[in-house]
Design a protein around this motif. Structure first.
Motif, PDB file in Angstrom:
ATOM      1  N   ALA A 199       7.609   1.391  10.689  1.00 58.47           N
ATOM      2  CA  ALA A 199       7.324   1.731   9.296  1.00 58.47           C
ATOM      3  C   ALA A 199       6.344   2.898   9.216  1.00 58.47           C
ATOM      4  CB  ALA A 199       6.745   0.518   8.572  1.00 58.47           C
ATOM      5  N   HIS A 200       6.261   3.497   8.026  1.00 61.61           N
ATOM      6  CA  HIS A 200       5.351   4.610   7.787  1.00 61.61           C
ATOM      7  C   HIS A 200       4.375   4.223   6.694  1.00 61.61           C
ATOM      8  CE1 HIS A 200       3.783   8.597   6.821  1.00 61.61           C
ATOM      9  NE2 HIS A 200       4.301   9.019   7.959  1.00 61.61           N
ATOM     10  N   SER A 201       3.134   4.654   6.845  1.00 62.75           N
ATOM     11  CA  SER A 201       2.090   4.255   5.898  1.00 62.75           C
ATOM     12  C   SER A 201       2.381   4.709   4.470  1.00 62.75           C
ATOM     13  CB  SER A 201       0.732   4.812   6.350  1.00 62.75           C
ATOM     14  OG  SER A 201       0.766   6.220   6.438  1.00 62.75           O
ATOM     15  N   GLU A 202       3.040   5.849   4.302  1.00 58.02           N
ATOM     16  CA  GLU A 202       3.299   6.369   2.964  1.00 58.02           C
ATOM     17  C   GLU A 202       4.222   5.473   2.149  1.00 58.02           C
ATOM     18  OE1 GLU A 202       4.783  10.329   3.179  1.00 58.02           O
ATOM     19  OE2 GLU A 202       2.794  11.217   3.467  1.00 58.02           O
ATOM     20  N   THR A 203       5.017   4.657   2.845  1.00 55.34           N
ATOM     21  CA  THR A 203       5.953   3.781   2.136  1.00 55.34           C
ATOM     22  C   THR A 203       5.676   2.317   2.448  1.00 55.34           C
ATOM     23  OG1 THR A 203       7.547   4.097   3.942  1.00 55.34           O
ATOM     24  CG2 THR A 203       7.789   5.515   2.002  1.00 55.34           C
ATOM     25  N   SER A 204       4.417   2.009   2.785  1.00 58.17           N
ATOM     26  CA  SER A 204       4.035   0.641   3.128  1.00 58.17           C
ATOM     27  C   SER A 204       2.908   0.149   2.236  1.00 58.17           C
ATOM     28  CB  SER A 204       3.589   0.551   4.597  1.00 58.17           C
ATOM     29  OG  SER A 204       4.640   0.924   5.471  1.00 58.17           O
ATOM     30  N   ASP A 214      -9.178  -6.313   4.644  1.00 56.87           N
ATOM     31  CA  ASP A 214      -7.781  -6.048   4.313  1.00 56.87           C
ATOM     32  C   ASP A 214      -7.591  -4.769   3.496  1.00 56.87           C
ATOM     33  OD1 ASP A 214      -7.152  -8.562   5.470  1.00 56.87           O
ATOM     34  OD2 ASP A 214      -7.662  -9.555   3.593  1.00 56.87           O
ATOM     35  N   VAL A 215      -8.299  -4.687   2.373  1.00 53.42           N
ATOM     36  CA  VAL A 215      -8.146  -3.521   1.490  1.00 53.42           C
ATOM     37  C   VAL A 215      -8.653  -2.260   2.180  1.00 53.42           C
ATOM     38  CG1 VAL A 215      -8.883  -2.465  -0.685  1.00 53.42           C
ATOM     39  CG2 VAL A 215      -8.177  -4.878  -0.631  1.00 53.42           C
ATOM     40  N   LEU A 216      -9.805  -2.353   2.843  1.00 56.10           N
ATOM     41  CA  LEU A 216     -10.347  -1.180   3.526  1.00 56.10           C
ATOM     42  C   LEU A 216      -9.414  -0.693   4.629  1.00 56.10           C
ATOM     43  CD1 LEU A 216     -12.638   0.807   3.902  1.00 56.10           C
ATOM     44  CD2 LEU A 216     -13.799  -0.861   5.366  1.00 56.10           C
ATOM     45  N   ALA A 217      -8.862  -1.627   5.404  1.00 55.71           N
ATOM     46  CA  ALA A 217      -7.939  -1.243   6.482  1.00 55.71           C
ATOM     47  C   ALA A 217      -6.687  -0.591   5.921  1.00 55.71           C
ATOM     48  CB  ALA A 217      -7.572  -2.466   7.316  1.00 55.71           C
ATOM     49  N   GLY A 222      -3.743   4.656   4.879  1.00 56.07           N
ATOM     50  CA  GLY A 222      -2.888   5.422   3.974  1.00 56.07           C
ATOM     51  C   GLY A 222      -1.856   4.602   3.232  1.00 56.07           C
ATOM     52  N   MET A 223      -2.061   3.276   3.159  1.00 52.94           N
ATOM     53  CA  MET A 223      -1.093   2.410   2.497  1.00 52.94           C
ATOM     54  C   MET A 223      -1.514   2.080   1.069  1.00 52.94           C
ATOM     55  SD  MET A 223       0.086  -0.349   5.385  1.00 52.94           S
ATOM     56  CE  MET A 223      -1.523  -0.721   6.061  1.00 52.94           C
ATOM     57  N   GLU A 224      -0.551   1.659   0.271  1.00 58.84           N
ATOM     58  CA  GLU A 224      -0.852   1.066  -1.026  1.00 58.84           C
ATOM     59  C   GLU A 224      -1.484  -0.301  -0.759  1.00 58.84           C
ATOM     60  OE1 GLU A 224       1.285   0.369  -5.381  1.00 58.84           O
ATOM     61  OE2 GLU A 224       2.356   1.357  -3.733  1.00 58.84           O
ATOM     62  N   THR A 225      -2.471  -0.688  -1.566  1.00 57.65           N
ATOM     63  CA  THR A 225      -3.192  -1.931  -1.299  1.00 57.65           C
ATOM     64  C   THR A 225      -3.173  -2.862  -2.505  1.00 57.65           C
ATOM     65  OG1 THR A 225      -5.276  -0.865  -1.944  1.00 57.65           O
ATOM     66  CG2 THR A 225      -4.735  -0.909   0.410  1.00 57.65           C
ATOM     67  N   PHE A 226      -2.957  -4.143  -2.223  1.00 55.13           N
ATOM     68  CA  PHE A 226      -2.969  -5.182  -3.247  1.00 55.13           C
ATOM     69  C   PHE A 226      -4.019  -6.224  -2.867  1.00 55.13           C
ATOM     70  CE2 PHE A 226       1.251  -3.370  -3.388  1.00 55.13           C
ATOM     71  CZ  PHE A 226       1.556  -3.309  -4.749  1.00 55.13           C
ATOM     72  N   PRO A 242     -17.505   0.725  -2.894  1.00 56.33           N
ATOM     73  CA  PRO A 242     -17.289   2.104  -3.327  1.00 56.33           C
ATOM     74  C   PRO A 242     -15.816   2.516  -3.308  1.00 56.33           C
ATOM     75  CG  PRO A 242     -18.077   2.079  -1.070  1.00 56.33           C
ATOM     76  CD  PRO A 242     -18.097   0.652  -1.542  1.00 56.33           C
ATOM     77  N   PHE A 243     -14.934   1.582  -3.045  1.00 53.92           N
ATOM     78  CA  PHE A 243     -13.489   1.855  -3.044  1.00 53.92           C
ATOM     79  C   PHE A 243     -12.801   0.728  -3.798  1.00 53.92           C
ATOM     80  CE2 PHE A 243     -14.793  -0.366   0.794  1.00 53.92           C
ATOM     81  CZ  PHE A 243     -13.943  -1.464   0.830  1.00 53.92           C
ATOM     82  N   ARG A 244     -11.562   0.968  -4.192  1.00 47.68           N
ATOM     83  CA  ARG A 244     -10.826  -0.025  -4.983  1.00 47.68           C
ATOM     84  C   ARG A 244      -9.425  -0.201  -4.413  1.00 47.68           C
ATOM     85  NH1 ARG A 244     -12.990  -1.575  -9.681  1.00 47.68           N
ATOM     86  NH2 ARG A 244     -10.965  -2.322 -10.419  1.00 47.68           N
ATOM     87  N   PRO A 245      -8.833  -1.378  -4.603  1.00 52.25           N
ATOM     88  CA  PRO A 245      -7.431  -1.549  -4.217  1.00 52.25           C
ATOM     89  C   PRO A 245      -6.527  -0.835  -5.228  1.00 52.25           C
ATOM     90  CG  PRO A 245      -8.238  -3.514  -5.322  1.00 52.25           C
ATOM     91  CD  PRO A 245      -9.422  -2.603  -5.168  1.00 52.25           C
TER      92      PRO A 245
END
Length: 259
Positions: A199-204, A214-217, A222-226, A242-245
């Motif tokens: 798989a590729h991060s841009e579409t994962s 989890d969210v930070l990783a 480069g993935m979308e995060t939930f 300082p970051f958000r999902p």
């Protein structure tokens, strides 16, 4: 903001997302069934290095969740892959359980306490003073220090337990040497997992219950995060980072329609 590409593969944490204290979280079975029916590549991840993928497959099956062995990715597997890339056929003194020792054996590592290339610390429910003392002396003698994951605590039905990160801090205090952590939030574990399923991060996408792992990783890979609210991170916790999902949902059940 730029529009992300459609999600073609999924990575999801296990504890706090699919199960909680040995019980499936409502919606987990429907989500996994949807993934298998869609044919999209996916992995169930865990920073816990105690169990082999076969062990976890059996445990999840008993709970009514059917995850093929090949779709389970642990910090132990990621650690073995990392060491095999760094020093093929090396040697290691290991503090851990079958999940870690089996993974290292499978890549051709020799486990020894005689002048090892690495001291590898993983999760175990039986950390012994003797083993920790040996690890400290080996690191002081030149062994490189690796830890499967930085989690300071882990869940149990009785409450929190000290995890590998806490024990690593003890060794660091005694040696002055910081370990290299392979598991989440190190994006190395995520990228290695993506490679496993092609798989590729841009579409994962990465689903997790913890902002700090989890969210930070997922973000750093480069993935979308939930973020699901069925685990450790609560809604008020999110603004402390300082970051958000990419999105916050109540549970895995809310993502079934996203597959």
């Amino acid at each position: 903001m730029s529009t992300r590409k459609p999600i073609e593969s999924w990575l999801t944490d296990m504890d706090g997302v699919l199960i909680h204290e040995g019980t499936p979280i409502p919606g987990a079975d429907a989500f996994l069934t949807g993934l298998k029916e869609s044919g999209k590549p996916f992995l169930v991840l865990t920073n816990n290095s105690i169990y082999t993928p076969r062990d976890l497959h059996a445990r999840l099956t008993r709970m009514g969740l059917h995850v093929p062995v090949g779709n389970i990715w642990t910090s132990a597997l990621a650690t073995a892959k990392f060491l095999d890339d760094q020093r093929p056929g090396g040697t290691a003194y290991v503090i851990g359980e079958a999940g870690l020792t089996t993974a290292l054996h499978d890549v051709g590592y020799v486990l020894t306490d005689h002048d090892p290339d690495y001291v590898v610390l993983g999760e175990t429910r039986t950390y012994s003073f003797e083993a920790l003392t040996k690890a400290i002396r080996l690191i002081n003698g030149g062994a490189r220090f690796i830890c499967t994951n930085p989690d300071q605590t882990g869940p149990s039905p009785e409450g929190v337990l000290p995890a590998a990160g806490s024990v690593a801090a003890l060794i660091t205090k005694a040696t002055g040497k910081d370990p290299y952590f392979v598991g989440k939030p190190n994006p190395l574990m995520m990228r290695a997992g993506l490679n496993v399923i092609g798989a590729h991060s841009e579409t994962s996408a990465m689903i997790g219950d913890r902002m700090d792992t989890d969210v930070l990783a997922g973000l750093e890979s480069g993935m979308e995060t939930f973020l699901v609210l069925t685990g450790l991170t609560t809604l008020p916790d999110i603004d402390r980072y300082p970051f958000r999902p990419s999105r916050v949902v109540d549970s895995i059940a809310d993502l079934v329609a996203e597959i």
